[in-house]
Write a protein that holds these residues in place. Structure first.
Motif, PDB file in Angstrom:
ATOM      1  N   VAL A 435       0.888  -1.264  -0.014  1.00  0.00           N
ATOM      2  CA  VAL A 435      -0.230   0.048  -0.147  1.00  0.00           C
ATOM      3  C   VAL A 435       0.781   0.773   0.142  1.00  0.00           C
ATOM      4  O   VAL A 435       0.984   2.585  -0.141  1.00  0.00           O
ATOM      5  CB  VAL A 435      -1.091  -0.370   0.780  1.00  0.00           C
ATOM      6  CG1 VAL A 435      -1.489   1.568   0.951  1.00  0.00           C
ATOM      7  CG2 VAL A 435      -1.928  -1.073   1.353  1.00  0.00           C
ATOM      8  N   PHE A 436       1.662   1.382   0.076  1.00  0.00           N
ATOM      9  CA  PHE A 436       3.432   2.636   0.605  1.00  0.00           C
ATOM     10  C   PHE A 436       2.986   3.023  -0.642  1.00  0.00           C
ATOM     11  O   PHE A 436       3.627   4.127  -1.061  1.00  0.00           O
ATOM     12  CB  PHE A 436       4.288   2.289   1.523  1.00  0.00           C
ATOM     13  CG  PHE A 436       3.857   2.913   2.645  1.00  0.00           C
ATOM     14  CD1 PHE A 436       4.189   4.117   3.355  1.00  0.00           C
ATOM     15  CD2 PHE A 436       2.789   2.028   3.624  1.00  0.00           C
ATOM     16  CE1 PHE A 436       4.276   4.253   4.980  1.00  0.00           C
ATOM     17  CE2 PHE A 436       2.800   2.132   5.826  1.00  0.00           C
ATOM     18  CZ  PHE A 436       3.497   3.445   5.922  1.00  0.00           C
ATOM     19  N   ILE A 437       3.991   2.238  -1.053  1.00  0.00           N
ATOM     20  CA  ILE A 437       4.299   1.996  -2.587  1.00  0.00           C
ATOM     21  C   ILE A 437       3.413   2.239  -3.557  1.00  0.00           C
ATOM     22  O   ILE A 437       3.743   3.439  -4.364  1.00  0.00           O
ATOM     23  CB  ILE A 437       5.060   0.355  -2.740  1.00  0.00           C
ATOM     24  CG1 ILE A 437       6.239   0.114  -1.930  1.00  0.00           C
ATOM     25  CG2 ILE A 437       5.452   0.246  -4.121  1.00  0.00           C
ATOM     26  CD1 ILE A 437       7.035  -1.653  -2.596  1.00  0.00           C
ATOM     27  N   ALA A 438       2.582   1.919  -3.458  1.00  0.00           N
ATOM     28  CA  ALA A 438       1.282   2.631  -4.249  1.00  0.00           C
ATOM     29  C   ALA A 438       0.737   3.972  -3.786  1.00  0.00           C
ATOM     30  O   ALA A 438       0.683   4.795  -5.034  1.00  0.00           O
ATOM     31  CB  ALA A 438       0.076   1.317  -4.221  1.00  0.00           C
ATOM     32  N   LEU A 439       0.634   4.382  -2.388  1.00  0.00           N
ATOM     33  CA  LEU A 439       0.701   5.319  -2.664  1.00  0.00           C
ATOM     34  C   LEU A 439       1.422   6.391  -3.137  1.00  0.00           C
ATOM     35  O   LEU A 439       1.776   7.479  -3.135  1.00  0.00           O
ATOM     36  CB  LEU A 439       1.001   5.870  -0.601  1.00  0.00           C
ATOM     37  CG  LEU A 439      -0.783   5.323  -0.163  1.00  0.00           C
ATOM     38  CD1 LEU A 439      -0.350   5.597   1.078  1.00  0.00           C
ATOM     39  CD2 LEU A 439      -1.832   6.257  -1.043  1.00  0.00           C
ATOM     40  N   LEU A 440       2.848   6.374  -3.355  1.00  0.00           N
ATOM     41  CA  LEU A 440       4.420   7.138  -3.481  1.00  0.00           C
ATOM     42  C   LEU A 440       3.800   7.316  -5.068  1.00  0.00           C
ATOM     43  O   LEU A 440       4.904   7.762  -5.204  1.00  0.00           O
ATOM     44  CB  LEU A 440       5.930   6.007  -2.845  1.00  0.00           C
ATOM     45  CG  LEU A 440       6.159   5.637  -0.967  1.00  0.00           C
ATOM     46  CD1 LEU A 440       6.944   5.671  -1.368  1.00  0.00           C
ATOM     47  CD2 LEU A 440       5.986   7.759  -0.844  1.00  0.00           C
ATOM     48  N   LEU A 441       3.997   6.127  -5.872  1.00  0.00           N
ATOM     49  CA  LEU A 441       3.708   6.155  -6.774  1.00  0.00           C
ATOM     50  C   LEU A 441       2.206   7.008  -7.505  1.00  0.00           C
ATOM     51  O   LEU A 441       2.109   7.241  -8.541  1.00  0.00           O
ATOM     52  CB  LEU A 441       3.872   4.512  -7.472  1.00  0.00           C
ATOM     53  CG  LEU A 441       4.470   4.415  -7.408  1.00  0.00           C
ATOM     54  CD1 LEU A 441       3.819   2.296  -7.506  1.00  0.00           C
ATOM     55  CD2 LEU A 441       6.122   4.053  -7.992  1.00  0.00           C
ATOM     56  N   GLY A 442       1.362   7.428  -6.621  1.00  0.00           N
ATOM     57  CA  GLY A 442       0.813   8.404  -6.912  1.00  0.00           C
ATOM     58  C   GLY A 442      -0.521   7.176  -7.068  1.00  0.00           C
ATOM     59  O   GLY A 442      -1.781   7.921  -7.232  1.00  0.00           O
ATOM     60  N   ILE A 443      -1.023   6.490  -6.578  1.00  0.00           N
ATOM     61  CA  ILE A 443      -2.303   5.923  -6.705  1.00  0.00           C
ATOM     62  C   ILE A 443      -2.871   5.798  -5.243  1.00  0.00           C
ATOM     63  O   ILE A 443      -2.869   5.933  -4.810  1.00  0.00           O
ATOM     64  CB  ILE A 443      -1.953   4.040  -7.097  1.00  0.00           C
ATOM     65  CG1 ILE A 443      -1.142   3.973  -7.977  1.00  0.00           C
ATOM     66  CG2 ILE A 443      -3.397   3.336  -6.805  1.00  0.00           C
ATOM     67  CD1 ILE A 443      -0.657   2.030  -8.324  1.00  0.00           C
TER      68      ILE A 443
END
Length: 657
Positions: A435-443
């Motif tokens: 979830v963190f990686i998705a947030l960092l990618l702007g998702i």
């Protein structure tokens, strides 16, 4: 006299130190050039005659570089000393929770007794380190200090202290923000005072270690043989542990936690073929100093070019977690000891047990809905509006409990590991990292976030099983693998939190397991999904029972083991991902609900699934209600409350097994 001479053919450490030194020199030259620093001779001039840029370099950059070398070297020696004392190749300040104990002590003193920090911060860090180390030793000691039990106790205590830290951060977010960013590992300096203080303390301890080097070396022979040679083993071990705790506390009180820096240097020195304690300590000091210097210099260069202000400690932990994973397979004894007790001696459940559980469940549900505390004290509130606010939180807590308990039963049965759970195997942390990686990618779409979480959970569990396929799925090795992967994901999350991202506070609320965002529509959907997944898992009870025997016997009885394991992996991952997305990655319900079900006599997989789900519902609903009432008008999120209660049970389980 113990010789420190190395065999002529064993000179690999020369190449390692030479390579690290060369990389450090190159990175320092790049940093010096890119920062537009003046000629280095100016830095030794009178500070009153320097420009602002030169003054900053003299009082900030140079002390930071020296502190990096000192901290890395001191933690490396601390790691070597702990490994020698415990004869544990994974022992270090972080794996034994020494650094975590020092950190939580500093946080508590800073928040509640700030005047005490003006006296001696290192004293409180030292006390915290001693207490946490004592807890690890007490939890892991059973007919000796076994390496696996010790590391398990240390890593679990790290998780528990992390839960306490997060609780304090939620209540005192403004006061704790600065210290948490610093304690995540910041080498920033505003002068030479800390460098001089750490140099003095390290020198005193190093002299004491040098004086004790000969008896310390004899500990490698074993306690009995060392005693026969006149070594006071108990006194020596206690003195050594105090020295190690003092070294660690000194570093933590000045620069915070530095990830796996000490473990990396200590492991590198041992795997270079250095077995003499004194020689290994000296080489480890050099490796640790150069490793941390290189890491910090690269981060400073990165900050100059990108503006990313990353915490050195968090990045070091992120880099060092794969090292811990490698050491689990290279350094631990094989086969590992397996001395866990089963509960087959307990009388199977009866009707009164089921009746009591049902009554308790109904009672907890009614209390959660109607019993409350407000400005007028305790009373029963039957107001419809209040009920509409409370029941979605109740349903969400119950749904998370059902999912975690079901996943816990599946994982414990499938891996033959009674201490397996979504939290301890790193699946929850893997979900959070996805979830963190998705947030960092702007998702930002909730649907995509849920898909990322489920995918990360499946990938994490698959990696754990693949890593342990060749070792016969040994329970302790599976558990340690999962915890190493969890450390990797936690380090990634800490990098994000320590970077000062404005979304960090909302992320902390989610990580803590709060149910405040529950709505009737969401809660009804989640409890429906939880019950559906529980029902789908019931036909797999026979498969779980066969797998509990062992995969070979299950295969001979007609079970398609590979296909069954794949189905169970996907189901456990989905259950874990959904529960994590609801209440964050922190909770021990998936561990102790299946155990409590067995203690109550629910031995068969089908009965255990139903009983564990019921117990988890009671526990999570009670944790949500207690968190709302215990510190009214403030609130402890349900996930954190369950972590604090469940962690205590885990420590009891460690002592019993």
């Amino acid at each position: 006299m113990v010789s420190t001479q190395l065999p002529r053919g064993n000179r690999k450490w020369h190449w390692v130190l030479g390579s690290l030194l060369l990389l450090c020199l190159i990175s320092l030259l790049v940093l010096w050039h890119d920062s537009g620093a003046p000629a280095w001779q100016i830095l030794f001039s009178n500070s009153k005659e320097l420009s602002l840029e030169a003054l900053l370099l003299q009082t900030s950059v140079l002390p930071r570089l020296v502190m990096a070398m000192l901290a890395g070297g001191v933690l490396a020696v601390c790691g070597v000393l702990l490994q020698q004392l415990t004869r544990n190749p994974l022992a270090a300040d972080n794996t034994l929770a020494v650094s975590s104990g020092a950190q939580i002590a500093l946080l508590i003193v800073t928040l509640f007794f700030p005047k005490w920090m003006l006296w001696r911060a290192d004293v409180w860090a030292f006390l915290g380190a001693i207490v946490s180390m004592s807890m690890v030793l007490a939890l892991s000691y059973k007919n000796g200090l076994h390496p696996v039990r010790m590391i398990l106790a240390g890593l679990i205590l790290n998780l528990y202290l992390g839960g306490l830290s997060m609780t304090l951060m939620l209540f005192y977010s403004e006061e704790a923000r600065g210290i948490m960013q610093w304690s995540s590992g910041s080498l920033v300096q505003d002068g030479w005072q800390d460098v001089l203080d750490l140099t003095l303390r390290a020198t005193i301890v190093f002299i004491a270690i040098a004086l004790l080097s000969k008896p310390l070396s004899m500990l490698s022979l074993g306690d009995e043989q060392a005693k026969s040679l006149g070594v006071p083993v108990l006194s020596l071990r206690l003195a050594g542990l105090v020295l190690a705790a003092f070294l660690c506390a000194s570093v933590v009180s000045m620069v915070g936690m530095m990830g796996f820096a000490g473990l990396a240097a200590a492991a590198a020195s041992k795997h270079l073929g250095l077995h003499n304690f004194k020689t290994q300590s000296m080489v480890a000091f050099a490796i640790g100093a150069l490793l941390l210097l290189l890491t910090d210099t690269v981060l400073q260069i990165l900050a100059l070019h990108t503006g990313w202000l990353l915490s050195t400690g968090a990045v070091t932990a992120f880099i060092g977690a794969p090292l811990l994973l490698w050491l689990i397979f290279r350094a631990l004894p094989t086969p590992l000891v397996q001395d866990y007790k089963d509960y087959v001696h307990i009388t199977p459940f009866n009707r009164p047990t089921i009746f009591i559980m049902m009554v308790l469940a109904v009672t907890v549900l009614l209390i959660s809905l109607w019993v409350t505390q407000d400005a007028y004290g305790w009373h029963i509130n039957l107001d419809k509006d209040a009920w509409l606010l409370r029941y979605p939180r109740l349903l969400m807590s119950a749904a998370a409990g059902i999912m975690l308990a079901t996943a816990g039963v599946i994982l414990q049965r499938m891996t033959l590991n009674p201490m397996a759970s979504p939290e301890l195997l790193g699946i929850s942390a893997g979900t959070a990292a996805g979830v963190f990686i998705a947030l960092l990618l702007g998702i930002s779409s909730s649907g995509y976030l849920w898909m990322c979480g489920v995918g990360s959970a499946i990938a994490t569990l698959t990696i754990i099983l693949l890593f342990n396929r060749n070792s016969g799925l040994q329970p302790e090795r599976i558990l340690l693998t999962g915890m190493a992967i969890a450390a990797l994901f936690d380090a990634l999350i800490n990098v994000f939190l320590a970077a000062g991202d404005p979304r960090a506070q909302s992320v902390l609320v989610w990580l803590s397991g709060s149910t405040y965002q529950a709505t009737p529509l969401l809660a009804n959907g989640l409890i429906g999904i939880a019950l559906l997944l529980l029902i789908l898992s019931l036909p797999l009870a026979r498969c779980l029972g066969l797998l509990s025997l062992n995969p070979i016997m299950a295969q001979s009885l007609g079970l398609n083991v590979p296909l069954t394991q794949k189905i169970l992996v996907v189901l456990a991952a989905i259950l874990t991902a959904l529960s994590t997305l609801m209440l964050g990655p922190m909770c021990f319900v998936g561990l102790w609900a299946p155990h409590l079900a067995k203690i109550l006599g629910f031995h068969k997989p089908l009965h255990q699934l139903m009983a564990a789900a019921t117990i988890a519902v009671i526990a999570m609903v009670f944790a949500d209600w207690l968190g709302r009432q215990i510190v009214y008008p403030y609130e402890i999120p349900a996930g954190l409350m369950a972590t604090l209660l469940g962690g205590a049970y885990f420590f009891r389980l460690m002592r019993k097994t």
